[in-house]
Design a protein around this motif. Sequence first.
Motif, short mmCIF file in Angstrom:
data_model
loop_
_atom_site.label_atom_id
_atom_site.label_comp_id
_atom_site.label_asym_id
_atom_site.label_seq_id
_atom_site.Cartn_x
_atom_site.Cartn_y
_atom_site.Cartn_z
N THR A 39 -15.30 1.70 -30.34
CA THR A 39 -15.93 1.43 -29.04
C THR A 39 -14.99 1.98 -27.98
O THR A 39 -13.81 1.62 -27.95
N ARG A 40 -15.48 2.84 -27.10
CA ARG A 40 -14.61 3.52 -26.14
C ARG A 40 -13.94 2.53 -25.20
O ARG A 40 -14.59 1.67 -24.62
N ASP A 41 -12.63 2.67 -25.08
CA ASP A 41 -11.84 1.87 -24.15
C ASP A 41 -11.37 2.78 -23.02
O ASP A 41 -10.61 3.72 -23.24
N GLN A 101 -12.77 -7.59 -23.17
CA GLN A 101 -13.67 -7.01 -24.17
C GLN A 101 -12.88 -6.70 -25.43
O GLN A 101 -11.71 -6.32 -25.37
N HIS A 102 -13.52 -6.89 -26.58
CA HIS A 102 -12.84 -6.63 -27.85
C HIS A 102 -13.09 -5.19 -28.29
O HIS A 102 -14.23 -4.72 -28.29
N PHE A 103 -12.04 -4.50 -28.65
CA PHE A 103 -12.13 -3.12 -29.09
C PHE A 103 -11.60 -3.02 -30.52
O PHE A 103 -10.68 -3.74 -30.91
N GLU A 104 -12.19 -2.10 -31.29
CA GLU A 104 -11.75 -1.87 -32.66
C GLU A 104 -11.39 -0.40 -32.82
O GLU A 104 -12.10 0.49 -32.32
N HIS A 133 -11.10 5.14 -31.40
CA HIS A 133 -11.76 3.92 -30.97
C HIS A 133 -13.20 3.93 -31.44
O HIS A 133 -13.93 4.90 -31.20
#
Length: 280
Positions: free
Chosen positions: A157-159, A118-121, A155
């Motif tokens: 999007t939560r990782d 999954q891609h996270f930013e 984050h």
Amino acid sequence: MLHAVGSRGWGFFRVIALTGSAAAQSLLAHPLQAQSSEPPAQYGWREAYGGFDAARDQWLAYSGMTFALRSPDIYSNGWRLRLGGGYGRYGYDSVAPHANCGIAVLNDICGEDGRAPQHFEVAHSYAEALLGYYLQLGRLTAKAFAGASMSTERHLTRDPNGEDDGTQVGIKGALELWLTVDTHSWTSLDLSYSTARDESSARWRSGWRVSPAFSIGPELRYDKNIETGENAWNGRAGLFTRYEWTGGELSVAGGGIWRVDEWSAASASAYGNINVLFQY
């Protein structure tokens, strides 16, 4: 690496702004104001800079100011006050842990199981307030700084694997060296380390003067922080051009960037950087 500014981050920026204002009023009195009979200085006692840096899945915008504390101009020996900060973002790919991992590992239910990453930013910001000294030693110019730094990450999007979000405040030191080799060439080395997120950086440049105002040459850079891992770092190799005039300069650079893990390079990308500086 880059961060989002939370309430603590903006509070740190406000403290820096108030510090700069107080310093400008109490410490940064221009010496020429008290000696109006002297001719104006060729350079000012303030230096403002800003720039933009970008590569695949990352970008950073930054700016700052350096003040000469009771020195005739920015190129005279003496104390310096530097205030700076920046904001940007970076992205990465990671496989989230199994939803029902439990303690069973014999069947590898906690493994990646062929799942797509999954891609996270991540949003990143930083700020710093440094006190330093400028010293001219013949053809060598040395600048040393030390002070407080702040680094924030969040984050978007939560990782589940990410544990480094939040704001950290630490101590930062920096050393900047410039050597004029001869009338046609120069070299520079910038080093810095901050305890906030264990951030270290080094950049080397070697310039050849095509003309008195225009230089070109190679550059190398090393960057490492808590996010890169214990035995990994980010490396750059590229070329730069630099144009200077009385009271300012413009620098543009580009090349390749790699993540180096155990001296094995991966995740190659192109990078670009533009930086402008004014003295007044």
